[in-house]
Design an enzyme around this catalytic site. Sequence first.
Site, PDB file in Angstrom:
ATOM      1  CB  THR A 256      -7.611  -6.493  -0.925  1.00 59.73           C
ATOM      2  OG1 THR A 256      -7.408  -7.018   0.397  1.00 59.73           O
ATOM      3  CG2 THR A 256      -9.034  -6.755  -1.372  1.00 59.73           C
ATOM      4  CE  LYS A 257      -4.396  -7.111   3.597  1.00 53.30           C
ATOM      5  NZ  LYS A 257      -5.808  -7.435   3.431  1.00 53.30           N
ATOM      6  CG  ASN A 258       1.257  -4.489  -1.561  1.00 54.34           C
ATOM      7  OD1 ASN A 258       0.172  -4.149  -1.093  1.00 54.34           O
ATOM      8  ND2 ASN A 258       2.283  -3.659  -1.659  1.00 54.34           N
TER       9      ASN A 258
ATOM     10  CB  ILE B  97      -2.981 -12.021  -3.754  1.00 55.18           C
ATOM     11  CG1 ILE B  97      -2.751 -12.372  -5.231  1.00 55.18           C
ATOM     12  CG2 ILE B  97      -3.095 -10.514  -3.575  1.00 55.18           C
ATOM     13  CD1 ILE B  97      -3.919 -12.012  -6.142  1.00 55.18           C
TER      14      ILE B  97
ATOM     15  CG  HIS C 277      -8.085 -10.846   1.311  1.00 51.27           C
ATOM     16  ND1 HIS C 277      -8.522  -9.792   0.525  1.00 51.27           N
ATOM     17  CD2 HIS C 277      -9.177 -11.605   1.576  1.00 51.27           C
ATOM     18  CE1 HIS C 277      -9.823  -9.913   0.334  1.00 51.27           C
ATOM     19  NE2 HIS C 277     -10.247 -10.997   0.948  1.00 51.27           N
TER      20      HIS C 277
END
Length: 380
Positions: free
Chosen positions: A181-183, A185, A179
């Site tokens: 918002t992850k490291n 993406i 997603h």
Amino acid sequence: MNIPFNKPYLTGKETHYIYQAVNSGKLSGNGMFTKKCQQFFQEKYGFRKCLLTTSCTDALEMAAMLLDIQPGDEVIMPSYTFVSTANAFVLRGARIVFADSSADNPNLNADRLEELITPRTKAIVPVHYAGIACDMDKIMALADKYGLFVVEDAAQAIDSYYKGRPLGGIGHLAAFSFHETKNIIAGEGGMLVVNDPRFEKRAEIIWEKGTNRTAFFRGEVDKYGWVDVGSSFLPSEVVAAFLYAQLEHLEQIQEKRCQLWKHYELALSPLAAAGKLRLPHIPEFATNNAHMFYVVCHSPAEQEALIAYLKERGVLAVFHYLSLHKSPFYTEKHDGRILPWSDFYSERLVRLPLYYELADDHLSTISREILSFFSTSDRI
């Protein structure tokens, strides 16, 4: 000044690889870029088998199907987690048994798991919150003792380790998120990791809508058909192409995020030393992948006030999960146990902006504003 909570980082290769995917003549899933991504994880982390999915939610749903979760089966997981962790198993009819968090971090308390196990327990789902490992030795020992399965919710845990072992590579199955918002993406996207060979062949079938299509393309069968339950879990090649551009820069991204995380830690450690707030706790057995930096306030009122204070100054800081055992959907299904540490983090934890392009002056501004907020002890 306006500092967002998150800003997706582009390496510069995403559109180039998407162009390649579009011009390859194959846009549906399981093409060249899908295979490249899966191979990356298998080679770098030693995962036995990886299957890209459209989301981490889908990967968790695949795990529930692979474990043949039936109505009445019990699945243990933390209450302090995202709804997808529970939904995947509720969809199969499972009863969720919520575990409390630990006193020193939001991960489930592995020392209190055994008392939750009953003859109906089928699986434990540890969530590696903020990319910090749960105590996997204790969890796997319980799984072995009682014949249970372990599904690691590693949504936030890419490139993080437990005693030298990569998270997602310890349980029978694991799920990752890509997603935005992850490291690392892909906008949306996820991955199922299959570490137990018993699930390999069926995972491919479930992944391909219940067909043995993947085996057909490998030449293992002369035609493919409907052989099991399944769904359309594959992402398109466009998503995989975007993801591969990110994976090529994994080390660079991780290095920068760790620098940002350490800046926060250094700047805010005087407040922690003075007992004004709590900073993230990293157990000795865990590494830190810098997925998230959070502070823990002393009260719900202080949490609310800090978020509002920062927002007034152009900084978007946010709270995180609300305890699932108290959710409108599940409160009547919960067994009534009080989970004080889960509620503690729900009511006190504040996440700070952390993304690759967070400028040094913005980072300093955020830290300075937090120091200012806590400079008056009677603010709340």
